[in-house]
Scaffold this motif. Structure first.
Motif, mmCIF file in Angstrom:
data_model
loop_
_atom_site.group_PDB
_atom_site.id
_atom_site.type_symbol
_atom_site.label_atom_id
_atom_site.label_comp_id
_atom_site.label_asym_id
_atom_site.label_seq_id
_atom_site.Cartn_x
_atom_site.Cartn_y
_atom_site.Cartn_z
ATOM 1 N N GLU A 116 0.827 -1.198 0.000
ATOM 2 C CA GLU A 116 0.000 0.000 0.000
ATOM 3 C C GLU A 116 0.862 1.249 0.000
ATOM 4 N N LEU B 48 -2.261 5.268 -2.395
ATOM 5 C CA LEU B 48 -3.628 5.449 -2.848
ATOM 6 C C LEU B 48 -4.099 6.898 -2.802
ATOM 7 N N GLN C 102 -8.336 -0.726 6.646
ATOM 8 C CA GLN C 102 -7.407 -0.794 5.528
ATOM 9 C C GLN C 102 -7.852 -1.818 4.489
ATOM 10 N N ARG D 227 -8.556 -0.874 0.607
ATOM 11 C CA ARG D 227 -7.804 -1.474 -0.484
ATOM 12 C C ARG D 227 -8.694 -2.301 -1.408
ATOM 13 N N TRP E 128 -9.991 0.143 -3.716
ATOM 14 C CA TRP E 128 -8.950 0.606 -4.625
ATOM 15 C C TRP E 128 -8.735 -0.371 -5.782
ATOM 16 N N ILE F 259 -3.686 -8.855 -0.627
ATOM 17 C CA ILE F 259 -4.075 -7.857 0.369
ATOM 18 C C ILE F 259 -4.288 -8.504 1.734
#
Length: 282
Positions: free
Chosen positions: A3, A8, A123, A127, A130, A154
């Motif tokens: 990450e 991001l 998180q 993600r 994302w 992830i």
């Protein structure tokens, strides 16, 4: 670490985002290292002043993408050891975005994470969004099967594998139509806005004949087009066209990016090589 490298939060068009895009496009071609004066020259071609570029370098360095490395008496920066895999993964997304077909499989992720690990839970959701997953419920997310490996990555990065179940299935069964469900699971208005903004910003950038466009201008147009585009193949997972509105702009924006890449990639690379040779010989 993934990450931090992906970053991001960089806003497309900002000095930091333009620097990250320049590094991603050009640095591997230069052997993974660049002298600071050369990097500043590339940023100047994007309209970024030296002070702003140096600030962006500091931010990118803090994020872990670049590491300081002098060669002789020349200050410069090298790609971080963990950066190559992230950039290669980004190449696949940016230059070869995938689209589901009516027969494509789906991937669902169900998770139940203890309250004492709520930061990792946050998180995880961030993600998943994302990489283009949609939300059925706060603890049940869905996307194309071809993103399953990224989901596993992830979960491993966050240390949450034991709290999650990955399900691969055919088309989900829902009340009403699947297209209506997709419109609930994804923010299609936000995805549409990404595509339409890219089209508005870059439809006028279709390059004139090569003799009318210098390498420096080609580099500027190319880097800015990638910087605008690179978010889209992440947040848009490539849903089946049959499940999207009839006037969906995704194919238009994809076609525009392919055209820009075909026209600008080589003259842009030529500018990078010329600037590099100029700096190394001066």
């Amino acid at each position: 670490m993934a990450e931090i490298l992906d970053d991001l939060d960089s806003r497309p068009g900002s000095a930091t985002s333009l620097l990250r895009t320049t590094v991603g496009v050009s640095l591997r071609e230069l052997g993974g290292w660049i002298a600071l004066p050369h990097l500043l020259e590339l940023m100047a071609a994007l309209g970024v002043s030296a002070p702003r570029a140096r600030t962006a370098v500091a931010r990118v360095k803090k994020r872990g993408l670049l590491v300081p490395e002098a060669r002789g008496k020349v200050a410069g920066y090298a790609l971080a050891p963990d950066a190559t895999g992230m950039l290669e993964r980004g190449d696949r997304r940016i230059y070869h975005p995938r689209t589901m077909t009516p027969d494509s499989a789906w991937c669902a992720l169900s998770f139940s994470i203890p309250e004492n690990r709520r930061d990792q839970r946050h998180q995880l959701r961030r993600r998943l969004h994302w990489i283009g997953f949609g939300t059925i419920s706060p603890a049940l997310w869905i996307g194309p099967e071809y993103l399953a490996d990224e989901v596993e990555e992830i979960l491993g990065d966050l240390g949450l594998r034991e709290y999650a179940t990955v399900l691969i299935s055919e088309a989900p069964r829902v009340e009403g139509s699947l297209a209506e469900a997709v419109a609930r699971w994804w923010d299609l208005d936000a995805l549409r806005a990404h595509h339409e903004e890219f089209l508005a910003q870059h439809e006028a950038d279709i390059a004139p004949p090569a003799e009318g466009l210098g390498p420096r201008e080609a580099f500027g147009r190319y880097i800015r087009s990638i910087d605008s585009w690179r978010v889209i193949p992440y947040v848009d997972p490539g849903l089946p066209p049959e499940l999207l509105p009839a006037d969906w702009p995704g194919e238009r924006s994809s076609r525009l990016f392919r055209t820009l890449h075909e026209q600008l990639a080589e003259p842009s690379a030529a500018f990078v090589r010329q600037a590099f040779m100029h700096k190394t010989q001066s």
